[in-house]
Design a protein around this motif. Sequence first.
Motif, PDB file in Angstrom:
ATOM      1  N   ALA A  88      -4.236   2.912  17.468  1.00  8.84           N
ATOM      2  CA  ALA A  88      -3.835   1.600  16.967  1.00  8.84           C
ATOM      3  C   ALA A  88      -2.464   1.225  17.517  1.00  8.84           C
ATOM      4  CB  ALA A  88      -3.787   1.615  15.440  1.00  8.84           C
ATOM      5  N   PRO A  89      -2.258  -0.026  17.926  1.00  7.93           N
ATOM      6  CA  PRO A  89      -0.937  -0.461  18.383  1.00  7.93           C
ATOM      7  C   PRO A  89       0.101  -0.261  17.281  1.00  7.93           C
ATOM      8  CG  PRO A  89      -2.611  -2.120  18.878  1.00  7.93           C
ATOM      9  CD  PRO A  89      -3.249  -1.110  17.967  1.00  7.93           C
ATOM     10  N   LYS A  90       1.295   0.201  17.654  1.00  5.33           N
ATOM     11  CA  LYS A  90       2.304   0.515  16.648  1.00  5.33           C
ATOM     12  C   LYS A  90       3.151  -0.693  16.276  1.00  5.33           C
ATOM     13  CE  LYS A  90       4.667   4.270  16.669  1.00  5.33           C
ATOM     14  NZ  LYS A  90       5.573   5.377  17.066  1.00  5.33           N
ATOM     15  N   TYR A  91       3.518  -1.489  17.265  1.00  8.35           N
ATOM     16  CA  TYR A  91       4.480  -2.557  17.035  1.00  8.35           C
ATOM     17  C   TYR A  91       3.853  -3.921  17.310  1.00  8.35           C
ATOM     18  CZ  TYR A  91       7.597   1.455  17.451  1.00  8.35           C
ATOM     19  OH  TYR A  91       8.193   2.668  17.293  1.00  8.35           O
ATOM     20  N   VAL A  97      -7.495 -15.366   2.114  1.00  3.06           N
ATOM     21  CA  VAL A  97      -6.888 -14.470   3.110  1.00  3.06           C
ATOM     22  C   VAL A  97      -7.090 -13.033   2.624  1.00  3.06           C
ATOM     23  CG1 VAL A  97      -4.728 -13.750   4.196  1.00  3.06           C
ATOM     24  CG2 VAL A  97      -5.199 -16.177   3.838  1.00  3.06           C
ATOM     25  N   ALA A  98      -7.562 -12.165   3.500  1.00  5.51           N
ATOM     26  CA  ALA A  98      -7.836 -10.782   3.103  1.00  5.51           C
ATOM     27  C   ALA A  98      -6.561 -10.111   2.602  1.00  5.51           C
ATOM     28  CB  ALA A  98      -8.404 -10.007   4.288  1.00  5.51           C
ATOM     29  N   PRO A  99      -6.571  -9.534   1.387  1.00  2.00           N
ATOM     30  CA  PRO A  99      -5.373  -8.883   0.859  1.00  2.00           C
ATOM     31  C   PRO A  99      -4.824  -7.790   1.768  1.00  2.00           C
ATOM     32  CG  PRO A  99      -6.995  -9.153  -0.877  1.00  2.00           C
ATOM     33  CD  PRO A  99      -7.678  -9.532   0.404  1.00  2.00           C
ATOM     34  N   VAL A 100      -5.717  -7.139   2.550  1.00  3.83           N
ATOM     35  CA  VAL A 100      -5.246  -6.071   3.430  1.00  3.83           C
ATOM     36  C   VAL A 100      -4.298  -6.614   4.492  1.00  3.83           C
ATOM     37  CG1 VAL A 100      -7.147  -6.226   5.095  1.00  3.83           C
ATOM     38  CG2 VAL A 100      -5.997  -4.047   4.745  1.00  3.83           C
ATOM     39  N   LEU A 101      -4.413  -7.903   4.842  1.00  2.00           N
ATOM     40  CA  LEU A 101      -3.478  -8.488   5.802  1.00  2.00           C
ATOM     41  C   LEU A 101      -2.067  -8.566   5.219  1.00  2.00           C
ATOM     42  CD1 LEU A 101      -5.601 -11.410   7.310  1.00  2.00           C
ATOM     43  CD2 LEU A 101      -5.321  -9.078   8.154  1.00  2.00           C
ATOM     44  N   ILE A 102      -1.983  -8.758   3.899  1.00  2.00           N
ATOM     45  CA  ILE A 102      -0.674  -8.841   3.257  1.00  2.00           C
ATOM     46  C   ILE A 102      -0.057  -7.451   3.131  1.00  2.00           C
ATOM     47  CG2 ILE A 102       0.572  -9.557   1.175  1.00  2.00           C
ATOM     48  CD1 ILE A 102      -1.571 -11.686   0.746  1.00  2.00           C
ATOM     49  N   THR A 103      -0.845  -6.461   2.719  1.00  2.00           N
ATOM     50  CA  THR A 103      -0.300  -5.103   2.630  1.00  2.00           C
ATOM     51  C   THR A 103       0.084  -4.586   4.013  1.00  2.00           C
ATOM     52  OG1 THR A 103      -2.530  -4.123   2.727  1.00  2.00           O
ATOM     53  CG2 THR A 103      -1.608  -4.568   0.543  1.00  2.00           C
ATOM     54  N   SER A 104      -0.694  -4.940   5.035  1.00  2.00           N
ATOM     55  CA  SER A 104      -0.372  -4.525   6.398  1.00  2.00           C
ATOM     56  C   SER A 104       0.939  -5.157   6.858  1.00  2.00           C
ATOM     57  CB  SER A 104      -1.509  -4.923   7.344  1.00  2.00           C
ATOM     58  OG  SER A 104      -1.173  -4.661   8.682  1.00  2.00           O
ATOM     59  N   ALA A 105       1.123  -6.438   6.555  1.00  2.00           N
ATOM     60  CA  ALA A 105       2.360  -7.132   6.931  1.00  2.00           C
ATOM     61  C   ALA A 105       3.558  -6.538   6.202  1.00  2.00           C
ATOM     62  CB  ALA A 105       2.227  -8.620   6.626  1.00  2.00           C
ATOM     63  N   MET A 106       3.379  -6.203   4.920  1.00  2.00           N
ATOM     64  CA  MET A 106       4.471  -5.618   4.147  1.00  2.00           C
ATOM     65  C   MET A 106       4.863  -4.261   4.725  1.00  2.00           C
ATOM     66  SD  MET A 106       6.249  -6.623   1.421  1.00  2.00           S
ATOM     67  CE  MET A 106       5.177  -7.527   0.300  1.00  2.00           C
ATOM     68  N   ALA A 107       3.868  -3.453   5.058  1.00  2.13           N
ATOM     69  CA  ALA A 107       4.147  -2.140   5.641  1.00  2.13           C
ATOM     70  C   ALA A 107       4.876  -2.287   6.968  1.00  2.13           C
ATOM     71  CB  ALA A 107       2.848  -1.363   5.827  1.00  2.13           C
ATOM     72  N   ALA A 108       4.439  -3.241   7.795  1.00  2.00           N
ATOM     73  CA  ALA A 108       5.076  -3.449   9.095  1.00  2.00           C
ATOM     74  C   ALA A 108       6.527  -3.883   8.927  1.00  2.00           C
ATOM     75  CB  ALA A 108       4.295  -4.492   9.892  1.00  2.00           C
ATOM     76  N   GLY A 109       6.786  -4.796   7.977  1.00  3.20           N
ATOM     77  CA  GLY A 109       8.154  -5.245   7.742  1.00  3.20           C
ATOM     78  C   GLY A 109       9.061  -4.129   7.275  1.00  3.20           C
ATOM     79  N   LEU A 110       8.563  -3.297   6.384  1.00  2.00           N
ATOM     80  CA  LEU A 110       9.360  -2.171   5.892  1.00  2.00           C
ATOM     81  C   LEU A 110       9.619  -1.146   6.990  1.00  2.00           C
ATOM     82  CD1 LEU A 110       7.673  -1.743   2.409  1.00  2.00           C
ATOM     83  CD2 LEU A 110      10.092  -2.266   2.791  1.00  2.00           C
ATOM     84  N   ARG A 111       8.601  -0.884   7.817  1.00  2.00           N
ATOM     85  CA  ARG A 111       8.801   0.079   8.909  1.00  2.00           C
ATOM     86  C   ARG A 111       9.842  -0.422   9.908  1.00  2.00           C
ATOM     87  NH1 ARG A 111       3.060   1.045   8.384  1.00  2.00           N
ATOM     88  NH2 ARG A 111       2.653  -0.581   9.924  1.00  2.00           N
ATOM     89  N   GLN A 112       9.867  -1.732  10.147  1.00  2.00           N
ATOM     90  CA  GLN A 112      10.886  -2.274  11.039  1.00  2.00           C
ATOM     91  C   GLN A 112      12.279  -2.099  10.457  1.00  2.00           C
ATOM     92  OE1 GLN A 112       9.514  -6.306  11.719  1.00  2.00           O
ATOM     93  NE2 GLN A 112       8.297  -5.702  13.501  1.00  2.00           N
ATOM     94  N   LEU A 113      12.422  -2.270   9.144  1.00  2.00           N
ATOM     95  CA  LEU A 113      13.723  -2.058   8.509  1.00  2.00           C
ATOM     96  C   LEU A 113      14.149  -0.589   8.607  1.00  2.00           C
ATOM     97  CD1 LEU A 113      13.557  -4.273   5.276  1.00  2.00           C
ATOM     98  CD2 LEU A 113      14.740  -4.740   7.424  1.00  2.00           C
ATOM     99  N   VAL A 114      13.185   0.320   8.422  1.00  2.00           N
ATOM    100  CA  VAL A 114      13.503   1.748   8.540  1.00  2.00           C
ATOM    101  C   VAL A 114      13.952   2.063   9.965  1.00  2.00           C
ATOM    102  CG1 VAL A 114      12.521   4.072   8.495  1.00  2.00           C
ATOM    103  CG2 VAL A 114      11.971   2.459   6.669  1.00  2.00           C
TER     104      VAL A 114
END
Length: 327
Positions: A126-129, A228-245
């Motif tokens: 899976a693409p990381k970024y 909108v599929a809820p998994v798109l929101i959890t995926s976006a949240m995870a991506a945003g947090l990983r970028q902050l980390v």
Amino acid sequence: MATVFGKVLLISGNAEFLAERTRRRAVDTIRSQQADCEIAESSAAGLGPGELAGLTSPSLFSSASALVLTDLQDLPEQPQAELLAYVADPSPDIAVVLVHGGGAKGRGLLDKLRKHPAVTEVKVEAPKYERDVVRWLREELRALGAVIDEQAATVLVTSVGQDLRSLAGAADQLIASVPPGSEISEEVVRRYFGGRAEVRGYEVADATLDGRIDIAIERARWAATAKVAPVLITSAMAAGLRQLVKLATAPPGLRDAELAAHVGAPPFKLRALRGQLQTWDPDGLRQALDHVAQADLDVKGASADPAYAVERMVLRIAALRRRPARG
């Protein structure tokens, strides 16, 4: 078309959608080469000694047969030896498809399988970024016979989110909506997906990480109303947090272009990320990622109310922010 019989296809990697699609295409190829082929599907996890030999034996009812073996990372030790013996001398009338879910488990078996000439591997990581997702999307559309520039692809990823299954569906929709061979412009993307951009997962995530809780909840409810599929929101949240980390742990002295590459975000997004990071500490980010992981499980079936699971995630994550330091 080269024959698949007498060969072993190894599908490895953590991109579940891509692995599933590759497996499905492999089965279609098997059937196209031998319409009456008897295809057996089994999970490697439950195989006992000797069972693999039965699954890779010639069929009594067809001149050819095939085996699709999933969860290869869970194959017990004795059947591993049997599988390695088989790939060393595969039957010319049997096609074998092996699916490994990625990760370190079963890595030794993968390394041994790769040494055999009968084995062909397809890696589906899976693409990381975000930039990698944009690149994947452009390649996906190119394979479908269309061209899309980076800006238009970025708008589509922003509108739809980074879930590959959803992006593949969006690519199919665009291909069906434009003349063959057309270039897909940003205007075309906005025409078909502009409405979704108003309730995209990244707007919910950004509002949450900024502490704009009222806007985050409002957008989450818009998303639920717009289906909108809820998994798109959890995926976006995870991506945003990983970028902050990534930003918090970046080596000092990096230029913006280098830092953007390290974080996995476009350079123009660094300013917003720096602003968000001012209100987060390492422990808060860790706990927030835990909440996202739980919400992701909930929206994928563990909860009877996915919309509630998303709102609970938003509230819990927003509560973890610390107040910005006063100047």
